[in-house]
Structure formats: structure tokens, C-alpha cells
Write a protein that holds these residues in place. Structure first.
Motif, PDB file in Angstrom:
ATOM      1  N   THR A  93     -25.183  36.509  29.805  1.00 24.39           N
ATOM      2  CA  THR A  93     -26.325  36.125  30.015  1.00 24.39           C
ATOM      3  C   THR A  93     -26.863  37.141  31.146  1.00 24.39           C
ATOM      4  OG1 THR A  93     -28.166  34.486  30.287  1.00 24.39           O
ATOM      5  CG2 THR A  93     -26.296  34.590  31.626  1.00 24.39           C
ATOM      6  N   CYS A 145     -27.350  31.653  17.247  1.00 22.48           N
ATOM      7  CA  CYS A 145     -27.124  30.891  18.581  1.00 22.48           C
ATOM      8  C   CYS A 145     -26.088  29.794  18.450  1.00 22.48           C
ATOM      9  CB  CYS A 145     -28.319  30.588  19.416  1.00 22.48           C
ATOM     10  SG  CYS A 145     -29.194  29.195  18.569  1.00 22.48           S
ATOM     11  N   GLU A 187     -23.028  29.082  25.270  1.00 26.70           N
ATOM     12  CA  GLU A 187     -24.397  28.709  25.598  1.00 26.70           C
ATOM     13  C   GLU A 187     -24.740  27.468  26.246  1.00 26.70           C
ATOM     14  OE1 GLU A 187     -27.054  30.683  25.253  1.00 26.70           O
ATOM     15  OE2 GLU A 187     -26.310  32.044  23.826  1.00 26.70           O
TER      16      GLU A 187
END
Length: 265
Positions: free
Chosen positions: A114, A201, A208
Motif C-alpha cells: 500500500t 480485493c 488488506e
């Protein structure tokens, strides 16, 4: 020292505000209510269009200067950095199929990356997460994204876990994970790669979930919800991972044991 004549100096000292300065003082309170009614959404472009409706005409440059002096600005769109660039030429099959369960450590990992905005610029973070204990076994931070960022995170995980074969790290199909340097690291340790579908995702849910925790429990508690510099971000993220997340945080999925306590048990 300033090469100013005495007459000029005393004239400036006793002179009142200029005509333009007085006009600015009168103009500022007139457009501030309009700005507040828009809840801060109006910037220079929309204020310039709205002010003539109140009988005021102001140039964009002057409006920009007045807004800056008042410390106000319009809401701007957050630019989302695209961190995944798909490379379909070297894609591993999906061997995990969203079954995030492991009977022991060093059997299944989660991998993702990220970006973290700082006032100095973007800082990229790549992680390797142990599915068995939910702890982070590897991570890497850099001002640039790419295969090297992921390779360093994987090398840290291999060094800490002494992995020799079999770990399946689910990741996306981005070029950093399909690059030759990253695949060489996996092949050298006999690691089997697994890649989910494009744009899904849920295939990276384990990784995540850490980013969501990082945002909720660290980033949102910073002044202005961010970091001043990359160095500050590095230090606080390291402290969060090593000092809190791996050793003290109590996930409900582990029966409220920390990752370190769960593995010891």
C-alpha cells in the motif's frame, strides 16, 4: 542601512493603509460567509463564479491571495495512487481460493503493498503476513514502489522464519509480484506462488485487514491524519508493527491472544 531618506521613512511611518489594503479588508468578510455556507467546498474557481451574484467582482489572483491570507482553501479530490499494474505474461494459478486457514506457521502467507501519504511525499509499504498467527513476518518501506520493495519484505520473512519450501503467499497480479527478481527469491526458497483474480480485493483479505488496522489505529490518530516526513512514518510504523501489532494487539480471531502469544501457545 536600507538606503532610505529620512523624509521617506517618516512619511511611510505615518502613512495609513493603502486603498487596495482597505478594499481587501472590506472584501474578506464578504466572501467568507459564502465559503462557510459551502462547508469549505468552494475553491477559487467556484467562488469567482458565486461572488458576482452578490455584486462583487474579484480576479482569481486576488481571490487566491485573500484566501491564502485567511488560511482557507477549497476541498480537493484525493489522488489515488495506482499501485497494481497487471502483468499477465507470468501469472501463477490461484491455489488458495480465499481459504485463509493454516494448521501451523510457515505454511501460508499473505502479501500485499500500500502507500502512505506524508507531507514530504508518498511512502510505500509492502508486508508479508503469517496466516496462522495473523502476525507480520516481513515488511519493507521505500519512497518508490516496485519489485525491490516486495523482494526486501520477502527476504525479511525468509530470514525470520527460516523457510525452506512450501509457503504459498497469495498476492495480486501486479508486475512487482510477477517480476523476475521476485520470482527468483521465491524459487530459491522453493516457495509456491498463488495469485488471485484481477481486481478482486477478497483474494488479499488477510493483508488488506492489516492495512485497515494500520489506518484506523495509527494513521487516523496522527495530527492532520498523516505524517510530516517519511522518516517519521517509518519510525512510527516500525514501532506499531514490532512494539504493538505482533506482540500486544489482541485479535478476536486468535481468542484475544497476540500473534506472539498464539504461536507460543
Amino acid at each position: 542601512m536600507l538606503r532610505v531618506s529620512p523624509n521617506g521613512y517618516y512619511s511611510w511611518l505615518s502613512r495609513g493603509p493603502s486603498r487596495w489594503a482597505l478594499a481587501d479588508r472590506q472584501l474578506l468578510p464578504q466572501f467568507q460567509p459564502l465559503y462557510r455556507r459551502s462547508k469549505g467546498r468552494y475553491g477559487i474557481r467556484r467562488l469567482k463564479q458565486a461572488l458576482p451574484r452578490q455584486g462583487l467582482r474579484v480576479s482569481p489572483r486576488r481571490l487566491s491571495r485573500l484566501m491564502a491570507s485567511a488560511g482557507i482553501s477549497g476541498h480537493s479530490r484525493v489522488v489515488r495512487v495506482k499501485t497494481t499494474r497487471s502483468n499477465g505474461s507470468a501469472v501463477a494459478p490461484d491455489r488458495v481460493k480465499q481459504q485463509f486457514q493454516a494448521s501451523g506457521p510457515k505454511r501460508l502467507w499473505g502479501a500485499d503493498a500500500t502507500y502512505l501519504p506524508t507531507r514530504e511525499g508518498t511512502l510505500y509499504l509492502a508486508i508479508i503476513k503469517e496466516v496462522f498467527s495473523r502476525g507480520l513476518v516481513g515488511w519493507s518501506m521505500s519512497a518508490r514502489q516496485g519489485s525491490e520493495l516486495r523482494v526486501k519484505a520477502r527476504q525479511m520473512a525468509l530470514a525470520k522464519r527460516q523457510v525452506r519450501e512450501g509457503v504459498m503467499p497469495p498476492s495480486d497480479r501486479g508486475s512487482p509480484y510477477t517480476s523476475a527478481p521476485f520470482r527468483r527469491v521465491c524459487e530459491a526458497a522453493n516457495i509456491v506462488q498463488s495469485m488471485g483474480a484481477v481486481g478482486n480485493c477478497y483474494d488479499k483479505a488477510m493483508a488488506e485487514s492489516f492495512f485497515a488496522t494500520l489506518e484506523k489505529e495509527l494513521i487516523h490518530h496522527q495530527p492532520r491524519r498523516g505524517f510530516a516526513t517519511r522518516t517519521e512514518a517509518r519510525m512510527k510504523i516500525f514501532e506499531f508493527i514490532e512494539g504493538f501489532y505482533n506482540r500486544e494487539r489482541l485479535p478476536s480471531a486468535l481468542g484475544f491472544l497476540s500473534p506472539a502469544e498464539f504461536e507460543q501457545a
